[in-house]
Write a protein that holds these residues in place. Structure first.
Motif, PDB file in Angstrom:
ATOM      1  N   ALA A 161       0.816  -1.222   0.000  1.00  0.00           N
ATOM      2  CA  ALA A 161       0.000   0.000   0.000  1.00  0.00           C
ATOM      3  C   ALA A 161       0.846   1.267   0.000  1.00  0.00           C
ATOM      4  CB  ALA A 161      -0.934   0.002   1.204  1.00  0.00           C
ATOM      5  N   GLY A 162       2.156   1.135   0.287  1.00  0.00           N
ATOM      6  CA  GLY A 162       3.030   2.298   0.250  1.00  0.00           C
ATOM      7  C   GLY A 162       3.690   2.660   1.551  1.00  0.00           C
ATOM      8  N   ALA A 163       3.520   1.848   2.590  1.00  0.00           N
ATOM      9  CA  ALA A 163       4.171   2.137   3.865  1.00  0.00           C
ATOM     10  C   ALA A 163       5.683   2.196   3.685  1.00  0.00           C
ATOM     11  CB  ALA A 163       3.805   1.089   4.906  1.00  0.00           C
ATOM     12  N   ASP A 164       6.306   3.191   4.321  1.00  0.00           N
ATOM     13  CA  ASP A 164       7.756   3.368   4.222  1.00  0.00           C
ATOM     14  C   ASP A 164       8.512   2.532   5.245  1.00  0.00           C
ATOM     15  OD1 ASP A 164       7.909   5.701   2.243  1.00  0.00           O
ATOM     16  OD2 ASP A 164       6.531   6.476   3.746  1.00  0.00           O
ATOM     17  N   ILE A 165       7.868   2.267   6.379  1.00  0.00           N
ATOM     18  CA  ILE A 165       8.487   1.513   7.469  1.00  0.00           C
ATOM     19  C   ILE A 165       7.436   0.571   8.039  1.00  0.00           C
ATOM     20  CG2 ILE A 165       9.528   1.651   9.774  1.00  0.00           C
ATOM     21  CD1 ILE A 165      10.530   4.454   9.055  1.00  0.00           C
ATOM     22  N   ILE A 166       7.829  -0.662   8.305  1.00  0.00           N
ATOM     23  CA  ILE A 166       6.966  -1.632   8.969  1.00  0.00           C
ATOM     24  C   ILE A 166       7.375  -1.687  10.440  1.00  0.00           C
ATOM     25  CG2 ILE A 166       6.313  -4.060   9.108  1.00  0.00           C
ATOM     26  CD1 ILE A 166       5.229  -2.558   6.644  1.00  0.00           C
ATOM     27  N   ALA A 167       6.377  -1.510  11.327  1.00  0.00           N
ATOM     28  CA  ALA A 167       6.666  -1.456  12.762  1.00  0.00           C
ATOM     29  C   ALA A 167       5.858  -2.527  13.494  1.00  0.00           C
ATOM     30  CB  ALA A 167       6.345  -0.070  13.311  1.00  0.00           C
ATOM     31  N   PRO A 168       6.375  -3.745  13.593  1.00  0.00           N
ATOM     32  CA  PRO A 168       5.641  -4.812  14.269  1.00  0.00           C
ATOM     33  C   PRO A 168       5.657  -4.649  15.782  1.00  0.00           C
ATOM     34  CG  PRO A 168       7.695  -5.633  13.287  1.00  0.00           C
ATOM     35  CD  PRO A 168       7.639  -4.186  13.020  1.00  0.00           C
ATOM     36  N   SER A 169       4.442  -4.680  16.375  1.00  0.00           N
ATOM     37  CA  SER A 169       4.312  -4.399  17.808  1.00  0.00           C
ATOM     38  C   SER A 169       3.756  -5.576  18.586  1.00  0.00           C
ATOM     39  CB  SER A 169       3.393  -3.190  18.002  1.00  0.00           C
ATOM     40  OG  SER A 169       2.092  -3.442  17.492  1.00  0.00           O
ATOM     41  N   ASN A 170       3.725  -6.740  17.987  1.00  0.00           N
ATOM     42  CA  ASN A 170       2.970  -7.865  18.534  1.00  0.00           C
ATOM     43  C   ASN A 170       3.675  -8.646  19.631  1.00  0.00           C
ATOM     44  OD1 ASN A 170       4.551 -10.138  16.919  1.00  0.00           O
ATOM     45  ND2 ASN A 170       4.162  -8.434  15.536  1.00  0.00           N
ATOM     46  N   MET A 171       4.983  -8.584  19.692  1.00  0.00           N
ATOM     47  CA  MET A 171       5.814  -9.284  20.676  1.00  0.00           C
ATOM     48  C   MET A 171       5.728 -10.810  20.577  1.00  0.00           C
ATOM     49  SD  MET A 171       7.774  -7.193  22.282  1.00  0.00           S
ATOM     50  CE  MET A 171       8.331  -7.993  23.789  1.00  0.00           C
ATOM     51  N   MET A 172       5.441 -11.325  19.382  1.00  0.00           N
ATOM     52  CA  MET A 172       5.563 -12.763  19.167  1.00  0.00           C
ATOM     53  C   MET A 172       7.039 -13.112  18.956  1.00  0.00           C
ATOM     54  SD  MET A 172       2.432 -13.970  19.270  1.00  0.00           S
ATOM     55  CE  MET A 172       1.931 -12.678  20.425  1.00  0.00           C
ATOM     56  N   ASP A 173       7.469 -14.231  19.450  1.00  0.00           N
ATOM     57  CA  ASP A 173       8.852 -14.668  19.225  1.00  0.00           C
ATOM     58  C   ASP A 173       9.068 -14.935  17.740  1.00  0.00           C
ATOM     59  OD1 ASP A 173       9.499 -14.549  21.914  1.00  0.00           O
ATOM     60  OD2 ASP A 173       8.976 -16.640  22.281  1.00  0.00           O
ATOM     61  N   GLY A 174      10.157 -14.401  17.193  1.00  0.00           N
ATOM     62  CA  GLY A 174      10.524 -14.647  15.815  1.00  0.00           C
ATOM     63  C   GLY A 174       9.850 -13.746  14.806  1.00  0.00           C
ATOM     64  N   PHE A 175       9.125 -12.721  15.276  1.00  0.00           N
ATOM     65  CA  PHE A 175       8.339 -11.918  14.330  1.00  0.00           C
ATOM     66  C   PHE A 175       9.198 -11.136  13.355  1.00  0.00           C
ATOM     67  CE2 PHE A 175       8.870  -9.046  17.965  1.00  0.00           C
ATOM     68  CZ  PHE A 175       9.077  -7.800  17.390  1.00  0.00           C
ATOM     69  N   VAL A 176      10.354 -10.669  13.762  1.00  0.00           N
ATOM     70  CA  VAL A 176      11.194  -9.901  12.844  1.00  0.00           C
ATOM     71  C   VAL A 176      11.706 -10.790  11.716  1.00  0.00           C
ATOM     72  CG1 VAL A 176      13.331  -8.587  12.589  1.00  0.00           C
ATOM     73  CG2 VAL A 176      11.846  -8.167  14.554  1.00  0.00           C
ATOM     74  N   ALA A 177      12.167 -11.979  12.042  1.00  0.00           N
ATOM     75  CA  ALA A 177      12.708 -12.880  11.016  1.00  0.00           C
ATOM     76  C   ALA A 177      11.645 -13.240   9.986  1.00  0.00           C
ATOM     77  CB  ALA A 177      13.254 -14.149  11.676  1.00  0.00           C
ATOM     78  N   VAL A 178      10.447 -13.556  10.450  1.00  0.00           N
ATOM     79  CA  VAL A 178       9.386 -13.975   9.533  1.00  0.00           C
ATOM     80  C   VAL A 178       8.930 -12.806   8.667  1.00  0.00           C
ATOM     81  CG1 VAL A 178       7.005 -14.813   9.429  1.00  0.00           C
ATOM     82  CG2 VAL A 178       8.642 -15.887  10.989  1.00  0.00           C
ATOM     83  N   ILE A 179       8.781 -11.635   9.257  1.00  0.00           N
ATOM     84  CA  ILE A 179       8.366 -10.457   8.487  1.00  0.00           C
ATOM     85  C   ILE A 179       9.451 -10.047   7.495  1.00  0.00           C
ATOM     86  CG2 ILE A 179       7.889  -7.975   8.679  1.00  0.00           C
ATOM     87  CD1 ILE A 179       6.302  -8.644  11.234  1.00  0.00           C
ATOM     88  N   ARG A 180      10.716 -10.113   7.909  1.00  0.00           N
ATOM     89  CA  ARG A 180      11.808  -9.761   7.001  1.00  0.00           C
ATOM     90  C   ARG A 180      11.817 -10.695   5.785  1.00  0.00           C
ATOM     91  NH1 ARG A 180      13.619  -5.351   6.163  1.00  0.00           N
ATOM     92  NH2 ARG A 180      12.781  -5.962   4.161  1.00  0.00           N
ATOM     93  N   ALA A 181      11.658 -11.986   6.034  1.00  0.00           N
ATOM     94  CA  ALA A 181      11.662 -12.946   4.937  1.00  0.00           C
ATOM     95  C   ALA A 181      10.486 -12.700   3.994  1.00  0.00           C
ATOM     96  CB  ALA A 181      11.617 -14.371   5.490  1.00  0.00           C
ATOM     97  N   ALA A 182       9.316 -12.397   4.562  1.00  0.00           N
ATOM     98  CA  ALA A 182       8.136 -12.166   3.730  1.00  0.00           C
ATOM     99  C   ALA A 182       8.274 -10.899   2.899  1.00  0.00           C
ATOM    100  CB  ALA A 182       6.894 -12.091   4.614  1.00  0.00           C
ATOM    101  N   LEU A 183       8.794  -9.849   3.494  1.00  0.00           N
ATOM    102  CA  LEU A 183       8.998  -8.601   2.753  1.00  0.00           C
ATOM    103  C   LEU A 183       9.998  -8.811   1.615  1.00  0.00           C
ATOM    104  CD1 LEU A 183       9.180  -6.023   5.688  1.00  0.00           C
ATOM    105  CD2 LEU A 183       7.358  -6.180   3.989  1.00  0.00           C
ATOM    106  N   ASP A 184      11.073  -9.502   1.905  1.00  0.00           N
ATOM    107  CA  ASP A 184      12.090  -9.735   0.877  1.00  0.00           C
ATOM    108  C   ASP A 184      11.545 -10.569  -0.268  1.00  0.00           C
ATOM    109  OD1 ASP A 184      13.733  -8.316   2.541  1.00  0.00           O
ATOM    110  OD2 ASP A 184      15.033  -9.993   3.076  1.00  0.00           O
TER     111      ASP A 184
END
Length: 328
Positions: A161-184
């Motif tokens: 949609a055009g977001a410049d930065i993704i800011a995950p706030s959920n505090m699930m373990d491993g969320f950065v790795a999974v989101i990074r892989a999906a974005l890439d």
């Protein structure tokens, strides 16, 4: 070298002298303004517990964005309130979800405005938790790994949609790795992740839950947000997110956790954000409305303290006012 040879007051004698030797500088570029967007037409609803903060419909965002830009604010953090909620937070990752619509509108209105998308499910689930829930009552459990798939879908939809930065706030373990892989994988390797790396289970979030209509319908979030008594745990949380590919880190809340801000700043070389959260804002506004405090002086002292503690970025509901005060 003691008094009277050393006189510390020499460097405080005039305003010009104090300005010359000031160690910490606060600037409008440091500030991020949160925005709450909601379905409907011609909606501008003031949040009762947060005077001066509103829920906006997409068609009226031009008013808010114009005022923020005029004040010198260059970044916003988007929270969305869906039209319908369900058990898996579908509205968070729909291409026509409220955050996605608002993102596209803001980029039309102000292409240079940085849009930070809060990536969580709590506003979009009918149970109000930040992930998929299995079971009921005391047996209910937030499923960490199943939630990650939906959070990744949300992040990709927000980036699309055009977001410049993704800011995950959920505090699930491993969320950065999974989101990074999906974005890439989706071709958004250039989109940075601002991780809510150190997010405490705090009483200071009360007014926000009214604003975002995101209060849990049962239980609390203590099984995934951090215990306010812990600080070594903050280092472990932040280290995990750094190892998983976070580009920026955040500590939330602000005032009661400035020691944690300093620790994270000294431990990692990534840009660091602090969230001056809803109750911190509401307490200042309430006292100011009673005439008990000087609102401008309190706000500027608080934000300067956050910057002095080590924050590079300050997310605050005072952003517009503070930017105007800074610009004189």
């Amino acid at each position: 070298m003691n008094y009277p040879i050393v006189r510390h007051r020499r460097l405080r004698h005039t305003a010009a002298m104090r300005n010359l030797v000031r160690e910490t500088r606060l600037h409008p570029d440091d500030l991020v303004a949160p925005i709450f967007v909601i379905y409907g037409q011609n909606v501008k609803t003031e949040i009762a517990s947060m005077p001066g903060v509103y829920q906006w419909s997409v068609d009226r965002l031009d008013e808010e964005i114009a005022e923020l830009a005029e004040a010198g604010i260059g970044a916003v953090l988007l929270f969305g309130i869906p039209e319908h909620k369900d058990s898996v937070g579908t509205g968070a990752y729909e291409d026509e979800g409220i955050v996605q619509q608002a993102t596209r509108r803001i980029k039309e209105l102000a292409p240079d405005m940085i849009v930070i998308a809060d990536t969580c499910l709590c506003e979009f689930t009918d149970h109000g938790h930040c992930g998929v829930v299995h079971g009921q009552g005391r047996e209910a459990v937030v499923d960490n790994d199943e939630s990650l798939e939906l959070l990744a879908r949300t992040a990709v939809s927000q980036a699309r949609a055009g977001a410049d930065i993704i800011a995950p706030s959920n505090m699930m373990d491993g969320f950065v790795a999974v989101i990074r892989a999906a974005l890439d994988e989706a071709g958004f390797e250039h989109i940075p992740i601002l991780s809510y790396a150190v997010k405490y289970s705090s009483a200071y979030y009360g007014p926000f839950r009214e604003a975002a209509q995101s209060a849990p319908q049962f239980g609390d979030r203590k099984t995934y947000q951090m215990d306010p008594a812990n600080v070594r745990e903050a280092l472990r949380e932040a280290q995990s997110d750094v190892d998983e590919g976070a580009d920026m880190l955040m500590v939330k809340p602000g005032l009661a956790y400035l020691d944690v801000v300093r620790l994270i700043k000294e431990s990692f070389d990534l840009p660091l954000a602090i969230y001056n959260v809803s109750a911190e804002y509401s307490m200042v506004k309430a006292a100011a409305m009673q005439g008990w405090i000087d609102e401008r002086a309190i706000v500027m002292e608080t934000l300067t303290g956050m910057k002095r503690a080590g924050a590079d970025i300050i997310i605050t509901y005072h952003a517009r006012d503070a930017a105007r005060w800074l610009r004189g």
